[in-house]
Design a protein around this motif. Structure first.
Motif, PDB file in Angstrom:
ATOM      1  N   SER A   1       0.994  -1.832 -69.871  1.00 19.18           N
ATOM      2  CA  SER A   1       0.350  -1.544 -68.590  1.00 19.18           C
ATOM      3  C   SER A   1       0.716  -2.658 -67.638  1.00 19.18           C
ATOM      4  CB  SER A   1      -1.177  -1.500 -68.721  1.00 19.18           C
ATOM      5  OG  SER A   1      -1.581  -0.434 -69.538  1.00 19.18           O
ATOM      6  N   THR A   2       0.928  -2.318 -66.393  1.00 22.92           N
ATOM      7  CA  THR A   2       1.205  -3.327 -65.384  1.00 22.92           C
ATOM      8  C   THR A   2       0.515  -2.930 -64.087  1.00 22.92           C
ATOM      9  OG1 THR A   2       2.923  -4.583 -64.219  1.00 22.92           O
ATOM     10  CG2 THR A   2       3.417  -2.270 -64.699  1.00 22.92           C
ATOM     11  N   PHE A   3      -0.135  -3.893 -63.474  1.00 21.64           N
ATOM     12  CA  PHE A   3      -0.849  -3.674 -62.220  1.00 21.64           C
ATOM     13  C   PHE A   3      -0.560  -4.829 -61.278  1.00 21.64           C
ATOM     14  CE2 PHE A   3      -2.906  -0.838 -65.033  1.00 21.64           C
ATOM     15  CZ  PHE A   3      -3.339   0.216 -64.238  1.00 21.64           C
ATOM     16  N   CYS A   4      -0.533  -4.547 -59.986  1.00 24.66           N
ATOM     17  CA  CYS A   4      -0.285  -5.594 -59.008  1.00 24.66           C
ATOM     18  C   CYS A   4      -0.916  -5.235 -57.677  1.00 24.66           C
ATOM     19  CB  CYS A   4       1.210  -5.843 -58.843  1.00 24.66           C
ATOM     20  SG  CYS A   4       2.146  -4.379 -58.395  1.00 24.66           S
ATOM     21  N   ALA A   5      -1.107  -6.253 -56.857  1.00 26.44           N
ATOM     22  CA  ALA A   5      -1.578  -6.064 -55.489  1.00 26.44           C
ATOM     23  C   ALA A   5      -0.448  -6.508 -54.572  1.00 26.44           C
ATOM     24  CB  ALA A   5      -2.829  -6.898 -55.240  1.00 26.44           C
ATOM     25  N   PHE A   6      -0.099  -5.661 -53.609  1.00 20.57           N
ATOM     26  CA  PHE A   6       1.007  -6.003 -52.711  1.00 20.57           C
ATOM     27  C   PHE A   6       0.906  -5.222 -51.420  1.00 20.57           C
ATOM     28  CE2 PHE A   6       2.599  -2.305 -55.008  1.00 20.57           C
ATOM     29  CZ  PHE A   6       3.225  -1.560 -54.017  1.00 20.57           C
ATOM     30  N   ASP A   7       1.661  -5.670 -50.423  1.00 19.05           N
ATOM     31  CA  ASP A   7       1.986  -4.802 -49.297  1.00 19.05           C
ATOM     32  C   ASP A   7       3.485  -4.926 -49.092  1.00 19.05           C
ATOM     33  OD1 ASP A   7       2.623  -6.620 -46.957  1.00 19.05           O
ATOM     34  OD2 ASP A   7       0.554  -7.247 -47.278  1.00 19.05           O
ATOM     35  N   ILE A   8       4.100  -3.824 -48.806  1.00 17.00           N
ATOM     36  CA  ILE A   8       5.553  -3.739 -48.742  1.00 17.00           C
ATOM     37  C   ILE A   8       5.995  -3.669 -47.283  1.00 17.00           C
ATOM     38  CG2 ILE A   8       5.676  -1.225 -48.937  1.00 17.00           C
ATOM     39  CD1 ILE A   8       8.036  -1.743 -50.943  1.00 17.00           C
ATOM     40  N   ALA A   9       7.116  -4.293 -46.983  1.00 17.67           N
ATOM     41  CA  ALA A   9       7.600  -4.336 -45.606  1.00 17.67           C
ATOM     42  C   ALA A   9       8.192  -3.010 -45.157  1.00 17.67           C
ATOM     43  CB  ALA A   9       8.632  -5.450 -45.456  1.00 17.67           C
ATOM     44  N   ASP A  10       8.893  -2.321 -46.063  1.00 17.97           N
ATOM     45  CA  ASP A  10       9.484  -1.036 -45.706  1.00 17.97           C
ATOM     46  C   ASP A  10       9.698  -0.210 -46.972  1.00 17.97           C
ATOM     47  OD1 ASP A  10      12.545  -0.820 -46.559  1.00 17.97           O
ATOM     48  OD2 ASP A  10      12.183  -2.894 -45.968  1.00 17.97           O
ATOM     49  N   VAL A  11       9.883   1.081 -46.792  1.00 12.66           N
ATOM     50  CA  VAL A  11      10.148   1.966 -47.931  1.00 12.66           C
ATOM     51  C   VAL A  11      11.459   2.729 -47.737  1.00 12.66           C
ATOM     52  CG1 VAL A  11       7.738   2.175 -48.646  1.00 12.66           C
ATOM     53  CG2 VAL A  11       8.676   3.793 -46.973  1.00 12.66           C
ATOM     54  N   ALA A  12      12.323   2.215 -46.856  1.00  8.68           N
ATOM     55  CA  ALA A  12      13.609   2.872 -46.615  1.00  8.68           C
ATOM     56  C   ALA A  12      14.519   2.757 -47.836  1.00  8.68           C
ATOM     57  CB  ALA A  12      14.288   2.270 -45.390  1.00  8.68           C
ATOM     58  N   ALA A  13      14.389   1.667 -48.564  1.00  2.16           N
ATOM     59  CA  ALA A  13      15.198   1.447 -49.767  1.00  2.16           C
ATOM     60  C   ALA A  13      14.270   1.141 -50.933  1.00  2.16           C
ATOM     61  CB  ALA A  13      16.158   0.281 -49.545  1.00  2.16           C
TER      62      ALA A  13
END
Length: 199
Positions: free
Chosen positions: A7-19
């Motif tokens: 199992s893997t969990f993380c907290a993040f915000d991503i700059a873009d989802v184009a790639a």
């Protein structure tokens, strides 16, 4: 070496989802050997398992949005991978290949050759050598959300039916009541209703 349940969990915000962007990997020549966890182009969460026979991803059915903090994770029990976003299940799938971990290094934020880099803020990453379920799953999500200031909403089972009683108290005032046994839902209000209108 992790080649069974994980199992893997993380907290993040991503700059873009184009790639595509990698959160973490144990890969060889940009190929899961045995794991790649990241965000696919378009924003779906992607978990890939592979060995010498091949590899395949299992993607989430919901997507993440740029500049929006989330708690994301996946739990693998046998060959069934289950994705979660902000503690809600968002799809699952079955892997067709086993995992063969030959001691490849764990790389955070990229593949083994440092391609497909993560772009954004990765607050914290958890990796367990077992499938999480029940209260363990809730604790992992709550821990990451609390540390990262993310609000989680736990959706309960729907109530089959509740009878509301509406009593007119005056020309423009009504009282709404329901049985004390009805719980787990919220009554919404509207202060500007009109006759014959819909709100």
């Amino acid at each position: 070496v992790i080649q069974a349940d994980i199992s893997t969990f993380c907290a993040f915000d991503i700059a873009d989802v184009a790639a595509a962007h990698t959160l973490w990997s144990k890969s060889t020549n940009e190929v899961a050997f045995p794991w790649i966890y990241g965000v696919a182009a378009g924003g779906a969460m992607s978990f890939t398992r592979g060995n010498v026979d091949g590899r395949n991803p299992v993607n989430s059915t919901s997507v993440v949005s740029p500049a929006t903090a989330v708690v994301a994770g996946v739990s693998l029990a046998g060959s069934l991978a289950s994705h979660y976003l902000d503690a809600q299940p968002v799809g699952s799938g079955v892997f067709g290949y086993g995992a063969l971990d030959e001691g490849t290094p764990l790389v955070i934020g990229a593949l083994d050759d440092f391609t497909s880099p993560f772009a954004g803020t990765l607050s914290e990453l958890l990796i367990y050598n077992r499938a999480l379920s029940g209260s363990d799953l809730d604790l992992a999500n709550a821990y990451l959300a609390g540390k990262s200031g993310i609000t989680l909403i736990k959706v309960g089972a729907p109530i089959s039916s509740v009878t509301l009683t509406i009593t007119r108290l005056s020309g423009s005032t009504v009282q709404v009541s329901w049985p004390a046994s009805a719980s787990g839902w919220m009554l919404q209000s509207e202060t500007s209703l009109s006759l014959g209108g819909t709100n």
